[in-house]
Write a protein that holds these residues in place. Structure first.
Motif, PDB file in Angstrom:
ATOM      1  N   PRO A 501      10.077   5.751   0.232  1.00  0.00           N
ATOM      2  CA  PRO A 501       8.727   5.734   0.811  1.00  0.00           C
ATOM      3  C   PRO A 501       7.664   5.697  -0.283  1.00  0.00           C
ATOM      4  O   PRO A 501       7.703   6.493  -1.222  1.00  0.00           O
ATOM      5  CB  PRO A 501       8.668   7.033   1.615  1.00  0.00           C
ATOM      6  CG  PRO A 501      10.095   7.347   1.928  1.00  0.00           C
ATOM      7  CD  PRO A 501      10.879   6.890   0.731  1.00  0.00           C
ATOM      8  N   GLN A 502       6.726   4.743  -0.143  1.00  0.00           N
ATOM      9  CA  GLN A 502       5.699   4.537  -1.160  1.00  0.00           C
ATOM     10  C   GLN A 502       4.337   4.319  -0.495  1.00  0.00           C
ATOM     11  O   GLN A 502       4.219   3.534   0.438  1.00  0.00           O
ATOM     12  CB  GLN A 502       6.027   3.308  -2.014  1.00  0.00           C
ATOM     13  CG  GLN A 502       7.287   3.408  -2.830  1.00  0.00           C
ATOM     14  CD  GLN A 502       7.154   4.408  -3.959  1.00  0.00           C
ATOM     15  OE1 GLN A 502       6.071   4.592  -4.525  1.00  0.00           O
ATOM     16  NE2 GLN A 502       8.263   5.059  -4.289  1.00  0.00           N
ATOM     17  N   PRO A 503       3.291   4.995  -0.996  1.00  0.00           N
ATOM     18  CA  PRO A 503       1.936   4.676  -0.525  1.00  0.00           C
ATOM     19  C   PRO A 503       1.431   3.417  -1.228  1.00  0.00           C
ATOM     20  O   PRO A 503       1.716   3.187  -2.398  1.00  0.00           O
ATOM     21  CB  PRO A 503       1.126   5.902  -0.941  1.00  0.00           C
ATOM     22  CG  PRO A 503       1.832   6.403  -2.169  1.00  0.00           C
ATOM     23  CD  PRO A 503       3.299   6.097  -1.970  1.00  0.00           C
ATOM     24  N   GLU A 527      -4.818   2.336   3.488  1.00  0.00           N
ATOM     25  CA  GLU A 527      -3.584   2.710   2.812  1.00  0.00           C
ATOM     26  C   GLU A 527      -2.442   2.619   3.799  1.00  0.00           C
ATOM     27  O   GLU A 527      -2.545   3.083   4.932  1.00  0.00           O
ATOM     28  CB  GLU A 527      -3.677   4.119   2.229  1.00  0.00           C
ATOM     29  CG  GLU A 527      -2.460   4.488   1.391  1.00  0.00           C
ATOM     30  CD  GLU A 527      -2.634   5.793   0.641  1.00  0.00           C
ATOM     31  OE1 GLU A 527      -1.934   6.762   0.993  1.00  0.00           O
ATOM     32  OE2 GLU A 527      -3.459   5.829  -0.293  1.00  0.00           O
ATOM     33  N   GLN A 529       1.910   3.022   4.343  1.00  0.00           N
ATOM     34  CA  GLN A 529       3.113   3.674   3.847  1.00  0.00           C
ATOM     35  C   GLN A 529       4.275   2.696   3.957  1.00  0.00           C
ATOM     36  O   GLN A 529       4.648   2.283   5.058  1.00  0.00           O
ATOM     37  CB  GLN A 529       3.410   4.950   4.651  1.00  0.00           C
ATOM     38  CG  GLN A 529       2.331   6.016   4.551  1.00  0.00           C
ATOM     39  CD  GLN A 529       2.181   6.553   3.137  1.00  0.00           C
ATOM     40  OE1 GLN A 529       3.172   6.757   2.426  1.00  0.00           O
ATOM     41  NE2 GLN A 529       0.935   6.788   2.732  1.00  0.00           N
ATOM     42  N   SER A 531       8.066   1.829   3.675  1.00  0.00           N
ATOM     43  CA  SER A 531       9.373   2.478   3.699  1.00  0.00           C
ATOM     44  C   SER A 531      10.397   1.449   4.133  1.00  0.00           C
ATOM     45  O   SER A 531      10.350   0.954   5.272  1.00  0.00           O
ATOM     46  CB  SER A 531       9.367   3.671   4.655  1.00  0.00           C
ATOM     47  OG  SER A 531      10.624   4.312   4.651  1.00  0.00           O
TER      48      SER A 531
END
Length: 752
Positions: A501-503, A527, A529, A531
């Motif tokens: 998981p990455q913002p 933004e 997320q 994943s």
């Protein structure tokens, strides 16, 4: 058998000539001036003191021609010069994508010899000028090869000699060196420590063979390489033409001391080569040899003549738009220390403006003489502004302006300053655009003379399907999209993936100044997320107050990949917040002092064939290729794509222009897409493609139901066709048969 008995003395033959327009100097500026005037109906004599054309771009010097695109290293998108200068670069790309300087010579000579109204005198140096009052009436030249004197009278003259030989001999006002900071308020004006003039450079070629090559330096070679403070930058892998900073002579008279400067540069070149070959620090150079060394230096700066406007730093940095804007520049203000290679300063001090700037017609003629046009690097500019306007593609563009202006003056019985009057200059601005010369933030009025236009189809940006290729977001990346006034961007869906998981921040950025491509104004942000792999939605609420390009900017996150499309589209581009070391030191312009310049990020594209677009879906579809663009008088992407593009599934794309009553037309000029963002450097660098993908290579043009022209093998963005004399038409149709592999695009049909 011819026998010539002894006589008291003999004379060389003299040839008398008269012409409408005499151009002195056969660099790119002089050639473009001569071609433009000749194509507009003037009888032209082009006098060149060298055996080839091109000046610093020729095989004698071998510097690549560049201009507002700045090696694609600044924010000047779609800024390559149009008109004849663009034609030269496109033709050279087609014939010479490898960048052979001898082949570039051939392209230029072929263009000059193919023009019936142009008489070319090579190897001919001017040595005398005759004036009457405020006019030049005659020049004299000598050709040492054929031992002939030429006496040439003309109505109008253009100095494109670089050193201003014609203007100097005619007594015109000029300047040498840098102005004081207070004269124009230029904060980049250099002091004595940096120096007031740019020097010369001599370039060289190296070649690697299969066996060791010894090198014995000449007696005059530089003995101590440490006299060059930057000598540690030398490597055996650099081509000698990359070593532009082997420069010297800015403290001397760069005209009359040129021979002394040349010998010092030869000393430097052979000392550098001795260091590379014999110092023991470059064992990989054992099999290398020098294949070519320039016999004449590439000259940067000497005389600058004075017109009714002196271009200055603020004109460039503030992007001032002049009422008489006829051309543009976009290279950085690029000043070099006068001590050149021996200086402890960096080899150059470069600052870019946030976009292209315009150049006024009032800088392109002498205020001392009524019939002397100025072009190339001797136009009316301060030393600081000259640091940008001096580059060769800008000079070539200015040459065409001078030639077209001379033709208008000839027809209207005007002198050069009279054309600058506000009620007259519009004729030149419109004529330049009719013939394919783009002028930033201007447009052509009614290019199709009141026609209605219909098209076979129109591409709507609904989806760019994923190709299976991915790229990492390891640097900031942005998609440039056009948006019309009063509209909001559609909801966009991008395909992303990550192993954890990455913002990911996505910003909407705009340009403060209309028509720029500098992302200096935050407008919105979101933004998401990321994943795993999937389609992710980006939505912005910004409603545009004007037609403009916007940046959909992805922040860098090397843990996230974005899916790519296999398609490229005209007027839509992916750019990266990155660095081009040829023209900048950082990914952001940083002012290391109070120089009166802006700080901003560079957003750069990739070159062919490495351009990319992300896969995406738009809801609703973005309409950015409407047929109405063909009538708006904009000749390339600026605020909008300004292009018509047919649907991807259209089997026979066509456009029809039609009028209610028959129209008398002399000339039809089509403006196609041949990638105005591609720098197309003339020599050395080489290019992957001979024709850029969107260029229409095969088309048919119909006048009513009669075939006016069928063109195959086209490689030009500007294509002009004549209509038979006395012919009236009610309908013009263009059928597009094929392209160089991409989606076709058309900007305009200009009628005269």
């Amino acid at each position: 058998m011819q026998i010539f008995p002894q006589t008291g003395a003999r004379e060389f033959p003299q040839q008398q000539m008269h012409t409408d327009f005499l151009v002195a100097g056969g660099g790119l500026a002089g050639l473009c001036a001569a071609l433009a005037a000749a194509r507009d109906g003037l009888k032209v004599v082009l006098v060149q003191d060298r055996p080839v054309l091109g000046g610093n771009a020729s095989s004698e010097v071998r510097l690549w021609a560049n201009g507002a695109t700045s090696h694609m290293g600044n924010n000047n998108r779609w800024a390559r010069e149009g008109g004849i200068m663009g034609e030269i670069m496109e033709e050279n790309l087609y014939r010479n994508k490898e960048g052979n300087p001898v082949m570039f010579d051939l392209v230029l000579l072929d263009m000059a010899r193919s023009e019936p109204n142009l008489t070319l005198l090579l190897n001919t140096a001017l040595f005398e000028v005759e004036t009457e009052g405020r006019k030049i009436i005659r020049v004299k030249g000598f050709n040492a090869i054929n031992e002939t004197f030429y006496n040439i009278s003309a109505t109008q003259f253009c100095d494109a000699t670089g050193d201003g030989v014609l203007g100097h001999l005619a007594g015109a006002e000029y300047r040498v060196g840098a102005e004081d900071p207070g004269e124009f308020g230029e904060k980049m004006a250099p002091g004595d420590n940096f120096g007031h003039k740019l020097g010369h450079s001599i370039y060289f070629y190296t070649k690697k063979g299969g066996a060791p090559v010894d090198f014995v330096p000449p007696s005059f070679a530089l003995q101590n390489i440490e006299e060059i403070p930057r000598y540690t930058r030398l490597t055996s892998t650099l081509n000698g033409c990359d070593l532009w900073w082997l420069e010297w002579g800015g403290r001397l008279d760069t005209v009359h001391d040129s021979e002394e400067i040349k010998w010092e540069l030869w000393k430097i070149v052979w000392g550098v080569w001795d260091h590379i070959k014999n110092s023991g620090q470059f064992p990989e150079a054992a099999c290398m040899t020098i294949e070519w060394v320039g016999a004449i230096p590439g000259k940067r700066e000497s005389r600058r003549f004075v017109g009714d406007h002196i271009l200055c730093q603020q004109d460039i940095i503030e992007q001032r738009d002049h009422y008489d804007a006829v051309a543009y520049g976009g290279w950085s203000i690029d000043l070099h220390p006068a001590d050149g290679v021996y200086s402890k300063h960096d080899g150059c001090r470069q600052f870019h403006s946030k976009g292209t700037y315009t150049i006024p017609y009032r800088s392109l003629y002498s205020r001392s003489l009524e019939n002397l046009f100025l072009t190339g690097r001797l136009i009316s500019a301060s030393h600081v502004a000259f640091g940008s306007a001096r580059v060769m593609c800008t000079c070539g563009l200015l040459g065409e302006v001078a030639g077209r202006a001379a033709a208008l003056c000839h027809r209207g019985q005007l002198n050069a300053p009279q054309l600058a009057e506000k009620n007259r200059i519009g004729a030149l601005q419109q004529h330049l655009q009719q013939t394919g010369c783009y002028i930033p933030r201007q447009w052509l009025e009614d290019p199709a003379q009141g026609a209605q236009v219909s098209v076979s189809s129109e591409l709507l940006l609904r989806e760019l399907a994923a190709s299976g290729e991915w790229t990492s977001l390891d640097a900031r990346m942005a998609l440039l999209l056009p948006l019309k006034a009063g509209e909001t961007l559609p909801v966009m869906h991008f395909t992303l993936r990550s192993t954890s998981p990455q913002p990911l921040k996505v910003s909407l950025l705009g340009s403060a100044r209309v028509g720029n491509f500098t992302a200096d104004t935050p407008l919105d942000a979101c933004e998401i997320q990321v994943s795993g792999q999937g389609e992710y939605t980006v939505k912005f609420t910004h409603q545009s107050p004007r037609d403009e390009y916007l940046f959909i900017a992805f922040e860098s996150n090397k843990q996230v990949d974005i899916a790519l499309s296999g398609k490229l589209l005209p007027g839509i581009m992916t750019v990266f917040n990155s660095l081009n070391a040829r023209v900048a030191k950082h990914t952001r312009q940083i002012a290391d002092g109070d120089y009166g310049v802006d700080e901003f990020d560079f957003w750069l594209p990739r070159r062919h064939p490495n351009q990319i677009l992300p896969a995406l879906r738009c809801q609703p579809a973005l309409r950015c290729y409407a047929a109405g663009h063909l009538l708006n008088g904009r000749l390339r992407p600026e605020q909008q794509t300004n292009a018509w593009v047919p649907d991807l599934n259209d089997p026979a794309p066509s456009v029809c222009w039609h009028w209610e009553t028959p129209q008398k037309i002399q000339t039809l000029t089509l403006i196609f897409d041949n990638d105005f963002d591609n720098a197309m450097e003339s020599v050395q660098m080489g290019h992957a493609l001979a024709v850029t993908p969107h260029c229409v290579t095969h088309y048919r043009l119909w006048a009513d139901d009669e075939l006016l022209a069928e063109v195959t093998g086209n490689r030009h963005s500007v294509c002009e066709h004549s209509v038979p004399s006395g012919r009236s038409v009610r309908r013009i149709r263009l059928d597009i048969v094929s392209t160089a592999g991409g989606v076709p695009a058309l900007y305009s049909l200009n009628l005269r």
